[in-house]
Design an enzyme around this catalytic site. Sequence first.
Site, PDB file in Angstrom:
ATOM      1  N   ASP A  16      -8.123  -4.317 -36.556  1.00 12.95           N
ATOM      2  CA  ASP A  16      -8.923  -4.453 -35.166  1.00 12.95           C
ATOM      3  C   ASP A  16      -9.290  -5.861 -35.134  1.00 12.95           C
ATOM      4  O   ASP A  16      -9.872  -6.461 -35.719  1.00 12.95           O
ATOM      5  CB  ASP A  16     -10.071  -3.424 -35.267  1.00 12.95           C
ATOM      6  N   ILE A  17      -8.723  -6.398 -33.800  1.00 11.82           N
ATOM      7  CA  ILE A  17      -8.799  -7.783 -33.577  1.00 11.82           C
ATOM      8  C   ILE A  17     -10.431  -8.263 -33.570  1.00 11.82           C
ATOM      9  O   ILE A  17     -10.642  -9.543 -33.878  1.00 11.82           O
ATOM     10  CB  ILE A  17      -7.950  -8.275 -32.385  1.00 11.82           C
ATOM     11  N   GLY A  38      -7.365  -2.141 -23.320  1.00 14.33           N
ATOM     12  CA  GLY A  38      -6.644  -2.613 -24.414  1.00 14.33           C
ATOM     13  C   GLY A  38      -7.538  -3.552 -25.444  1.00 14.33           C
ATOM     14  O   GLY A  38      -8.744  -3.486 -25.459  1.00 14.33           O
ATOM     15  N   VAL A  39      -6.798  -4.610 -25.941  1.00 15.91           N
ATOM     16  CA  VAL A  39      -7.608  -5.615 -26.720  1.00 15.91           C
ATOM     17  C   VAL A  39      -8.707  -6.282 -25.783  1.00 15.91           C
ATOM     18  O   VAL A  39      -9.851  -6.472 -26.097  1.00 15.91           O
ATOM     19  CB  VAL A  39      -6.674  -6.708 -27.127  1.00 15.91           C
ATOM     20  N   ASP A  40      -8.188  -6.450 -24.206  1.00 15.14           N
ATOM     21  CA  ASP A  40      -9.295  -7.469 -23.766  1.00 15.14           C
ATOM     22  C   ASP A  40     -10.571  -6.393 -23.530  1.00 15.14           C
ATOM     23  O   ASP A  40     -11.714  -7.054 -23.782  1.00 15.14           O
ATOM     24  CB  ASP A  40      -8.550  -7.440 -22.356  1.00 15.14           C
ATOM     25  N   SER A 127       1.279  -8.653 -24.897  1.00 17.40           N
ATOM     26  CA  SER A 127       2.162  -8.048 -24.166  1.00 17.40           C
ATOM     27  C   SER A 127       2.774  -6.806 -24.540  1.00 17.40           C
ATOM     28  O   SER A 127       3.468  -6.275 -23.525  1.00 17.40           O
ATOM     29  CB  SER A 127       3.139  -8.990 -23.736  1.00 17.40           C
ATOM     30  N   THR A 128       2.405  -6.302 -25.546  1.00 22.65           N
ATOM     31  CA  THR A 128       3.296  -4.986 -26.270  1.00 22.65           C
ATOM     32  C   THR A 128       2.659  -3.908 -26.015  1.00 22.65           C
ATOM     33  O   THR A 128       2.877  -2.773 -26.252  1.00 22.65           O
ATOM     34  CB  THR A 128       3.637  -5.098 -27.369  1.00 22.65           C
TER      35      THR A 128
HETATM   36  N1  AR6 Z   1      -7.155  -4.810 -31.984  1.00 22.13           N
HETATM   37  C1  AR6 Z   1      -5.878  -5.117 -32.398  1.00 22.13           C
HETATM   38  N2  AR6 Z   1      -4.863  -4.652 -31.368  1.00 22.13           N
HETATM   39  C2  AR6 Z   1      -5.108  -3.892 -30.308  1.00 22.13           C
HETATM   40  C3  AR6 Z   1      -6.430  -3.549 -30.231  1.00 22.13           C
HETATM   41  C4  AR6 Z   1      -7.539  -3.828 -30.954  1.00 22.13           C
HETATM   42  N3  AR6 Z   1      -8.877  -3.732 -30.992  1.00 22.13           N
HETATM   43  N4  AR6 Z   1      -6.778  -2.656 -29.041  1.00 22.13           N
HETATM   44  C5  AR6 Z   1      -5.332  -2.373 -28.577  1.00 22.13           C
HETATM   45  N5  AR6 Z   1      -4.582  -3.455 -29.491  1.00 22.13           N
HETATM   46  P1  AR6 Z   1      -3.020  -4.597 -24.456  1.00 22.13           P
HETATM   47  P2  AR6 Z   1      -1.141  -6.646 -23.106  1.00 22.13           P
HETATM   48  C6  AR6 Z   1      -2.896  -3.453 -29.507  1.00 22.13           C
HETATM   49  O1  AR6 Z   1      -2.715  -3.556 -23.629  1.00 22.13           O
HETATM   50  O2  AR6 Z   1       0.053  -5.697 -23.356  1.00 22.13           O
HETATM   51  C7  AR6 Z   1      -5.585  -5.541 -20.472  1.00 22.13           C
HETATM   52  O3  AR6 Z   1      -6.024  -4.465 -19.556  1.00 22.13           O
HETATM   53  C8  AR6 Z   1      -2.198  -2.386 -28.324  1.00 22.13           C
HETATM   54  O4  AR6 Z   1      -1.884  -1.239 -29.211  1.00 22.13           O
HETATM   55  O5  AR6 Z   1      -4.414  -4.771 -24.887  1.00 22.13           O
HETATM   56  O6  AR6 Z   1      -1.056  -8.015 -23.350  1.00 22.13           O
HETATM   57  C9  AR6 Z   1      -5.554  -6.701 -19.904  1.00 22.13           C
HETATM   58  O7  AR6 Z   1      -6.869  -7.011 -19.029  1.00 22.13           O
HETATM   59  C10 AR6 Z   1      -0.933  -3.444 -28.321  1.00 22.13           C
HETATM   60  O8  AR6 Z   1      -0.036  -3.079 -29.251  1.00 22.13           O
HETATM   61  O9  AR6 Z   1      -2.378  -6.159 -24.003  1.00 22.13           O
HETATM   62  C11 AR6 Z   1      -4.276  -7.203 -19.187  1.00 22.13           C
HETATM   63  O10 AR6 Z   1      -4.584  -6.419 -17.978  1.00 22.13           O
HETATM   64  C12 AR6 Z   1      -1.251  -4.829 -28.178  1.00 22.13           C
HETATM   65  O11 AR6 Z   1      -2.789  -4.815 -28.811  1.00 22.13           O
HETATM   66  C13 AR6 Z   1      -3.387  -6.244 -20.096  1.00 22.13           C
HETATM   67  O12 AR6 Z   1      -4.247  -5.214 -20.677  1.00 22.13           O
HETATM   68  C14 AR6 Z   1      -1.391  -5.252 -26.737  1.00 22.13           C
HETATM   69  O13 AR6 Z   1      -2.139  -4.456 -25.837  1.00 22.13           O
HETATM   70  C15 AR6 Z   1      -2.739  -7.035 -21.079  1.00 22.13           C
HETATM   71  O14 AR6 Z   1      -1.558  -6.128 -21.599  1.00 22.13           O
END
Ligand code: AR6
Length: 185
Positions: A16-17, A38-40, A127-128
């Site tokens: 978990d980041i 997501g991460v954000d 982005s994934t």
């Molecule tokens: N720790 C590590 N990886 C994670 C975590 C975590 N806690 N949570 C999710 N992931 P995403 P994007 C993975 O959607 O594609 C947001 O709404 C997840 O499984 O977070 O760049 C932003 O505000 C995936 O593999 O980022 C933007 O609008 C990866 O992190 C948009 O999403 C990235 O998924 C950005 O989309």
Amino acid sequence: MNITIGNTKLVLLKGDITQQDTEAIVNAANSSLMGGGGVDGAIHRAGGPQILEECKQIRATSGKCPPGQCVITGGGNLKARYVIHAVGPIWYGGNKNEDQLLQSAYYNSLQMAVEKGIKTISFPSISTGAYRFPIERAAKICLTTIKHFPRLGELKEVRMVLFSDRDLEVYKNAWKEIELEENEK
Ligand code: AR6
């Protein structure tokens, strides 16, 4: 998986980041810098309101953050002292400069880190998730960018924090492919 590149340790792990103890963690942000899922979402929840306050100040002075670029804030309540908010590209099929923009998101985050004197940094797979960039392709771009970053020697550790066993496997395989391809040259 631990990889040594010169004096730098590149670590691929499942995790978990928000829990990483590196000096900086990278957020997979959007251009608004106002949070999201997501991460954000996880970073803003774990780090508390201070991070959004700083993002608002950046918005007020500098405006939106375009894809491929990044900004830096403090880490609020996180273990990490800094959060680098990097905006990856939305995947539109591959002909909208997505590869180059993803590379820039990693490159500019690494550049921001070395300019701040940061020695250890964790990245998510930018982005994934919501942005739907194919992960096999993203992993190769990510790891190639890190491997060939000109100032990599100024970083002690770069951590790729993948969220599932499958994603970790994809990144491990991408690393092996890069090594094979580059050794053939
Ligand atoms: N720790 C590590 N990886 C994670 C975590 C975590 N806690 N949570 C999710 N992931 P995403 P994007 C993975 O959607 O594609 C947001 O709404 C997840 O499984 O977070 O760049 C932003 O505000 C995936 O593999 O980022 C933007 O609008 C990866 O992190 C948009 O999403 C990235 O998924 C950005 O989309």
